[in-house]
Design a protein around this motif. Sequence first.
Motif, short mmCIF file in Angstrom:
data_model
loop_
_atom_site.label_atom_id
_atom_site.label_comp_id
_atom_site.label_asym_id
_atom_site.label_seq_id
_atom_site.Cartn_x
_atom_site.Cartn_y
_atom_site.Cartn_z
N ARG A 195 -8.90 -13.25 2.73
CA ARG A 195 -8.49 -11.84 2.58
C ARG A 195 -7.39 -11.47 3.57
NH1 ARG A 195 -6.31 -7.95 2.52
NH2 ARG A 195 -6.97 -5.82 2.06
N TYR A 196 -7.51 -11.93 4.80
CA TYR A 196 -6.53 -11.54 5.80
C TYR A 196 -5.29 -12.42 5.80
CZ TYR A 196 -9.46 -7.93 7.68
OH TYR A 196 -10.18 -6.77 7.82
N LEU A 197 -5.33 -13.53 5.11
CA LEU A 197 -4.12 -14.32 4.89
C LEU A 197 -3.33 -13.82 3.69
CD1 LEU A 197 -5.35 -17.97 5.58
CD2 LEU A 197 -4.00 -16.50 7.07
N ASP A 198 -3.97 -13.03 2.85
CA ASP A 198 -3.31 -12.47 1.66
C ASP A 198 -2.58 -11.18 2.07
OD1 ASP A 198 -2.47 -11.72 -0.79
OD2 ASP A 198 -4.46 -11.40 -1.65
N THR A 199 -1.25 -11.20 1.96
CA THR A 199 -0.44 -10.04 2.36
C THR A 199 -0.05 -9.17 1.17
OG1 THR A 199 1.57 -11.39 2.22
CG2 THR A 199 0.48 -11.24 4.38
N THR A 200 -0.70 -9.35 0.04
CA THR A 200 -0.39 -8.53 -1.13
C THR A 200 -0.77 -7.07 -0.86
OG1 THR A 200 -0.83 -10.43 -2.55
CG2 THR A 200 -0.78 -8.24 -3.59
N ILE A 201 0.15 -6.14 -1.21
CA ILE A 201 -0.10 -4.72 -1.04
C ILE A 201 -0.80 -4.20 -2.28
CG2 ILE A 201 0.96 -2.46 -0.72
CD1 ILE A 201 3.20 -3.80 0.81
N ARG A 202 -2.01 -3.69 -2.10
CA ARG A 202 -2.81 -3.24 -3.23
C ARG A 202 -2.98 -1.73 -3.27
NH1 ARG A 202 -5.12 -7.93 -1.34
NH2 ARG A 202 -5.39 -9.61 -2.86
N VAL A 203 -3.19 -1.11 -2.13
CA VAL A 203 -3.45 0.32 -2.10
C VAL A 203 -2.47 1.00 -1.14
CG1 VAL A 203 -5.89 0.09 -2.68
CG2 VAL A 203 -5.18 -0.03 -0.30
N GLU A 204 -2.48 2.33 -1.14
CA GLU A 204 -1.55 3.08 -0.31
C GLU A 204 -1.75 2.79 1.17
OE1 GLU A 204 -3.42 4.18 -2.64
OE2 GLU A 204 -2.38 5.50 -4.04
N GLU A 205 -3.02 2.56 1.57
CA GLU A 205 -3.28 2.31 2.97
C GLU A 205 -2.61 1.04 3.47
OE1 GLU A 205 -5.40 3.19 0.77
OE2 GLU A 205 -6.26 5.10 1.45
N ASP A 206 -2.41 0.05 2.56
CA ASP A 206 -1.75 -1.18 2.96
C ASP A 206 -0.31 -0.93 3.37
OD1 ASP A 206 -4.07 -2.51 2.45
OD2 ASP A 206 -3.48 -3.19 0.46
N VAL A 207 0.36 0.00 2.71
CA VAL A 207 1.75 0.32 3.06
C VAL A 207 1.82 0.90 4.46
CG1 VAL A 207 3.78 1.68 2.44
CG2 VAL A 207 2.33 0.72 0.64
N THR A 208 0.91 1.80 4.77
CA THR A 208 0.90 2.41 6.10
C THR A 208 0.52 1.40 7.17
OG1 THR A 208 0.26 4.51 5.08
CG2 THR A 208 -0.06 4.29 7.45
N ASP A 209 -0.48 0.55 6.88
CA ASP A 209 -0.94 -0.40 7.89
C ASP A 209 0.07 -1.51 8.15
OD1 ASP A 209 -3.25 1.07 8.05
OD2 ASP A 209 -4.39 -0.21 6.67
N LEU A 210 0.67 -2.04 7.08
CA LEU A 210 1.56 -3.19 7.23
C LEU A 210 2.99 -2.79 7.60
CD1 LEU A 210 0.36 -5.37 4.21
CD2 LEU A 210 -0.22 -5.64 6.62
N LEU A 211 3.51 -1.73 6.96
CA LEU A 211 4.92 -1.35 7.14
C LEU A 211 5.09 -0.17 8.09
CD1 LEU A 211 6.11 -1.69 3.43
CD2 LEU A 211 6.14 -3.41 5.25
N GLY A 212 4.04 0.56 8.32
CA GLY A 212 4.16 1.73 9.19
C GLY A 212 4.94 2.86 8.56
N LEU A 213 5.01 2.92 7.22
CA LEU A 213 5.76 3.95 6.51
C LEU A 213 4.81 4.89 5.80
CD1 LEU A 213 8.53 1.70 4.92
CD2 LEU A 213 8.70 3.06 7.02
#
Length: 244
Positions: A195-213
């Motif tokens: 799960r943590y090796l998978d960098t696929t963006i699935r939900v809105e929270e992933d954008v905020t957590d990974l990209l900081g946007l």
Amino acid sequence: MIETISLREIYGILKNKMRLILAITIAIMMSTALISYYLITPIYQTSTQLLISQKQSEMIIDSQSIDIDLQLVGTYSEIIKSPIILDQVVSQLELDMSYQEIKGKVNVEFAENSQLLNIFVTDPDPAVAVGIANKIAEVFETEIMELMNIDNVSILSPAVVLENQIPVSPNPPLNILLSAIVGLVIGATIAMILRYLDTTIRVEEDVTDLLGLPVLGAISPMNDEEDIPVNEPIAFKRREEQEW
């Protein structure tokens, strides 16, 4: 920055990877069962019991002699596993093993403040284990009179060969149970790693957590009925009228 994870997220990850976890667990359990039942040689155990008690000529219990016997029990347990006893057992039974090998098969136990000595012997052949245990008792009973100049050892319960004797190892049910626990832990660990090796963006929270946007908007999912506009047949009809 330290990444945190909630119990709800852990539950979701494990739930989504449940098939993988169960597959790993079942594979480990099956491998353990095959190894336990078919690859590991079963080991059988037998025992003989000795009584440490000086022979009294009169029917009088001498407390002093009992104390001496109790003090000698620990010493006797070491003498039983010594080369002077075990080498004679190997020679008399014509066993194809060294002193260290037969010593590894013998275990002596005694309870505190007890005049009983239990000699346990393990071997892949239960008949061989019985023969070794009884021969150790016989040799020890004879040799101890010369070594200690005390006649206080008698065989209380010799070892016997039992029908349908159950081996002491391996224990397949226990091994399978432990392998199931290990399989679940390994499966859950692999699921978390994947799960943590998978960098696929699935939900809105992933954008905020990974990209900081910040998320400005999202596209709602559409079903098949929503793909076709409702007024499309009317537009087609008007197009036909214009051609005529």
